[in-house]
Design a protein around this motif. Structure first.
Motif, PDB file in Angstrom:
ATOM      1  N   MET A  61       0.832  -1.201   0.000  1.00 36.68           N
ATOM      2  CA  MET A  61       0.000   0.000   0.000  1.00 36.68           C
ATOM      3  C   MET A  61       0.870   1.256   0.000  1.00 36.68           C
ATOM      4  N   ALA A  62       0.366   2.303  -0.636  1.00 34.66           N
ATOM      5  CA  ALA A  62       1.021   3.614  -0.617  1.00 34.66           C
ATOM      6  C   ALA A  62      -0.048   4.674  -0.775  1.00 34.66           C
ATOM      7  N   ALA A  63      -0.110   5.577   0.188  1.00 32.56           N
ATOM      8  CA  ALA A  63      -1.088   6.669   0.166  1.00 32.56           C
ATOM      9  C   ALA A  63      -2.510   6.144   0.028  1.00 32.56           C
ATOM     10  N   GLY A  64      -2.783   5.018   0.693  1.00 30.97           N
ATOM     11  CA  GLY A  64      -4.122   4.463   0.680  1.00 30.97           C
ATOM     12  C   GLY A  64      -4.470   3.681  -0.572  1.00 30.97           C
ATOM     13  N   LEU A  65      -3.505   3.472  -1.466  1.00 29.19           N
ATOM     14  CA  LEU A  65      -3.744   2.755  -2.711  1.00 29.19           C
ATOM     15  C   LEU A  65      -2.909   1.471  -2.743  1.00 29.19           C
ATOM     16  N   THR A  66      -3.429   0.466  -3.455  1.00 26.28           N
ATOM     17  CA  THR A  66      -2.663  -0.759  -3.663  1.00 26.28           C
ATOM     18  C   THR A  66      -1.723  -0.545  -4.834  1.00 26.28           C
ATOM     19  N   VAL A  67      -0.407  -0.578  -4.573  1.00 30.46           N
ATOM     20  CA  VAL A  67       0.572  -0.323  -5.623  1.00 30.46           C
ATOM     21  C   VAL A  67       1.333  -1.576  -6.033  1.00 30.46           C
ATOM     22  N   GLY A  68       1.137  -2.667  -5.285  1.00 28.78           N
ATOM     23  CA  GLY A  68       1.823  -3.906  -5.643  1.00 28.78           C
ATOM     24  C   GLY A  68       1.262  -5.085  -4.894  1.00 28.78           C
ATOM     25  N   THR A  69       1.462  -6.255  -5.440  1.00 29.61           N
ATOM     26  CA  THR A  69       1.040  -7.484  -4.779  1.00 29.61           C
ATOM     27  C   THR A  69       2.134  -8.536  -4.926  1.00 29.61           C
ATOM     28  N   THR A  70       2.197  -9.407  -3.937  1.00 29.28           N
ATOM     29  CA  THR A  70       3.102 -10.557  -3.996  1.00 29.28           C
ATOM     30  C   THR A  70       2.267 -11.811  -3.849  1.00 29.28           C
ATOM     31  N   VAL A  71       2.277 -12.642  -4.881  1.00 28.06           N
ATOM     32  CA  VAL A  71       1.474 -13.850  -4.908  1.00 28.06           C
ATOM     33  C   VAL A  71       2.399 -15.049  -4.727  1.00 28.06           C
TER      34      VAL A  71
ATOM     35  N   LEU B  67       3.028 -24.406  -5.753  1.00 21.54           N
ATOM     36  CA  LEU B  67       3.204 -25.143  -7.000  1.00 21.54           C
ATOM     37  C   LEU B  67       3.893 -24.325  -8.081  1.00 21.54           C
ATOM     38  N   ARG B  68       3.993 -22.999  -7.868  1.00 24.84           N
ATOM     39  CA  ARG B  68       4.592 -22.132  -8.884  1.00 24.84           C
ATOM     40  C   ARG B  68       5.491 -21.115  -8.209  1.00 24.84           C
ATOM     41  N   PRO B  69       6.364 -20.432  -8.964  1.00 25.10           N
ATOM     42  CA  PRO B  69       7.207 -19.405  -8.368  1.00 25.10           C
ATOM     43  C   PRO B  69       6.368 -18.274  -7.784  1.00 25.10           C
ATOM     44  N   ARG B  70       6.973 -17.551  -6.861  1.00 25.11           N
ATOM     45  CA  ARG B  70       6.312 -16.399  -6.262  1.00 25.11           C
ATOM     46  C   ARG B  70       6.415 -15.224  -7.227  1.00 25.11           C
ATOM     47  N   LEU B  71       5.273 -14.583  -7.500  1.00 19.19           N
ATOM     48  CA  LEU B  71       5.232 -13.468  -8.438  1.00 19.19           C
ATOM     49  C   LEU B  71       5.066 -12.159  -7.690  1.00 19.19           C
ATOM     50  N   ILE B  72       5.855 -11.179  -8.067  1.00 22.65           N
ATOM     51  CA  ILE B  72       5.750  -9.847  -7.473  1.00 22.65           C
ATOM     52  C   ILE B  72       5.225  -8.903  -8.548  1.00 22.65           C
ATOM     53  N   TRP B  73       4.062  -8.327  -8.264  1.00 26.59           N
ATOM     54  CA  TRP B  73       3.416  -7.418  -9.201  1.00 26.59           C
ATOM     55  C   TRP B  73       3.593  -5.989  -8.725  1.00 26.59           C
ATOM     56  N   VAL B  74       3.970  -5.106  -9.637  1.00 23.72           N
ATOM     57  CA  VAL B  74       4.071  -3.678  -9.337  1.00 23.72           C
ATOM     58  C   VAL B  74       3.436  -2.927 -10.500  1.00 23.72           C
ATOM     59  N   ALA B  75       2.502  -2.045 -10.170  1.00 23.81           N
ATOM     60  CA  ALA B  75       1.820  -1.219 -11.174  1.00 23.81           C
ATOM     61  C   ALA B  75       1.212  -2.072 -12.282  1.00 23.81           C
ATOM     62  N   GLY B  76       0.639  -3.211 -11.872  1.00 26.05           N
ATOM     63  CA  GLY B  76      -0.079  -4.037 -12.828  1.00 26.05           C
ATOM     64  C   GLY B  76       0.784  -4.929 -13.686  1.00 26.05           C
ATOM     65  N   ARG B  77       2.098  -4.969 -13.422  1.00 24.74           N
ATOM     66  CA  ARG B  77       2.991  -5.811 -14.206  1.00 24.74           C
ATOM     67  C   ARG B  77       3.788  -6.726 -13.296  1.00 24.74           C
ATOM     68  N   VAL B  78       4.172  -7.895 -13.846  1.00 20.94           N
ATOM     69  CA  VAL B  78       5.025  -8.796 -13.078  1.00 20.94           C
ATOM     70  C   VAL B  78       6.428  -8.229 -13.067  1.00 20.94           C
ATOM     71  N   ARG B  79       6.872  -7.824 -11.886  1.00 15.60           N
ATOM     72  CA  ARG B  79       8.208  -7.254 -11.761  1.00 15.60           C
ATOM     73  C   ARG B  79       9.265  -8.339 -11.775  1.00 15.60           C
ATOM     74  N   CYS B  80       9.012  -9.432 -11.058  1.00  7.99           N
ATOM     75  CA  CYS B  80       9.945 -10.537 -11.082  1.00  7.99           C
ATOM     76  C   CYS B  80       9.275 -11.798 -10.589  1.00  7.99           C
ATOM     77  N   SER B  81       9.923 -12.921 -10.875  1.00 10.03           N
ATOM     78  CA  SER B  81       9.479 -14.220 -10.399  1.00 10.03           C
ATOM     79  C   SER B  81      10.522 -14.754  -9.439  1.00 10.03           C
ATOM     80  N   VAL B  82      10.103 -15.066  -8.213  1.00 11.94           N
ATOM     81  CA  VAL B  82      11.042 -15.505  -7.185  1.00 11.94           C
ATOM     82  C   VAL B  82      11.063 -17.024  -7.164  1.00 11.94           C
ATOM     83  N   ASP B  83      12.266 -17.595  -7.351  1.00 13.72           N
ATOM     84  CA  ASP B  83      12.379 -19.042  -7.388  1.00 13.72           C
ATOM     85  C   ASP B  83      12.517 -19.624  -6.002  1.00 13.72           C
ATOM     86  N   GLY B  84      12.737 -20.961  -5.917  1.00 14.87           N
ATOM     87  CA  GLY B  84      12.834 -21.639  -4.641  1.00 14.87           C
ATOM     88  C   GLY B  84      14.006 -21.217  -3.791  1.00 14.87           C
ATOM     89  N   CYS B  85      15.007 -20.576  -4.417  1.00 16.48           N
ATOM     90  CA  CYS B  85      16.178 -20.095  -3.678  1.00 16.48           C
ATOM     91  C   CYS B  85      16.036 -18.633  -3.297  1.00 16.48           C
TER      92      CYS B  85
END
Length: 207
Positions: free
Chosen positions: A171-181, A185-203
Motif C-alpha cells: 500500500m502507498a497513500a491508501g492505494l494498492t501499488v503492488g502485490t506478492t502472490v 506449485l509455482r514461483p512467487r510473483l511480485i506485481w508492481v503497477a499491474g505488471r510482473v516485476r519478477c518471479s522468485v524461485d525456490g532459492c
C-alpha cells in the motif's frame, strides 16, 4: 429412420419478490410441446438477506436437474404457459442420476468454514469464503475456500486439494501499488503497477 425433433425450445422463469427485489427462483427449459427427454429445471436459493447492509440476492445454491420444474402447465397455444410465476423445484429428483449440477456457496465464514447448509448466520460482507459441489446423492466436495482482508481482498485461497495461494498487498497513500502472490506449485510473483516485476524461485532469487 428420421428423428422427429421438437418444434421449439422455451425457457420459463418464476420469480419471487423479497424486500422489493425480484429474484429468479426457478427456470424451466423445455421443448414445445414439452418432452421429458429435454427437460431441465434450475432452482436458485439465496442467502438470508441483510437489509441493514443492503446485502440481498446473494446466491447460496444453484441446482440443475434433468426433470421438469413443478407447477408448470402448458397453455393454449402450448408455447405460452397457462400461468406465470408459478414454477417451483421439481416434485421429485432421482439422485444423483438426474442431477446435472448442484453448487453451494458460503459467505463470510473464513474462521470455521462450517459446511452446514443453509448457513446459520446472515452474510455480513458478501465475501465468498467457500464453494462446494455435489459429487453424489449425499456428498459434497469443497472446491475452494478463501480468506479476505478488511478491504475485501483475497489474502489466502485454498483449492480442492487444499493447496494454498497467498497474496500480500503493498500500500502507498491508501492505494494498492503492488502485490506478492505465493503458490507452492509455482514461483512467487511480485506485481508492481499491474505488471510482473519478477518471479522468485525456490532459492529466493528474483528473476
Amino acid at each position: 429412420m428420421e428423428q422427429a425433433w421438437p418444434s421449439a425450445r422455451l425457457v420459463d422463469v418464476a420469480t419471487i419478490t423479497d424486500t422489493n427485489v425480484g429474484l429468479a427462483t426457478a427456470v424451466y427449459s423445455h421443448t414445445v410441446p414439452a418432452d421429458p427427454v429435454y427437460d431441465k429445471c434450475t432452482t436458485t436459493t439465496y442467502a438470508a438477506p441483510n437489509t441493514a447492509k443492503n446485502l440481498v440476492g446473494l446466491i447460496a445454491r444453484v441446482e440443475t436437474d434433468s426433470v421438469a420444474c413443478n407447477h408448470f402447465t402448458e397453455g393454449s397455444p402450448p408455447s405460452v404457459p397457462a400461468a406465470v410465476n408459478t414454477l417451483t423445484a421439481p416434485a421429485s429428483v432421482t439422485r444423483p442420476a438426474q442431477v446435472i449440477s448442484d453448487t453451494l456457496t458460503f459467505f463470510d465464514d473464513q474462521t470455521n468454514f462450517a459446511t452446514t447448509f443453509p448457513q446459520a448466520t446472515t452474510p455480513s460482507k458478501g465475501d465468498v469464503t467457500m464453494v462446494r459441489q455435489a459429487v453424489d446423492a449425499t456428498t459434497y466436495q469443497t472446491k475452494n475456500r478463501a480468506a479476505f482482508d478488511s478491504y475485501g481482498r483475497p489474502v489466502t485461497v485454498w483449492d480442492a486439494n487444499d493447496h494454498t495461494t497467498t497474496t500480500a498487498y503493498t500500500m502507498a497513500a491508501g492505494l494498492t501499488v503492488g502485490t506478492t502472490v505465493t503458490n507452492a506449485l509455482r514461483p512467487r510473483l511480485i506485481w508492481v503497477a499491474g505488471r510482473v516485476r519478477c518471479s522468485v524461485d525456490g532459492c529466493d532469487r528474483c528473476r
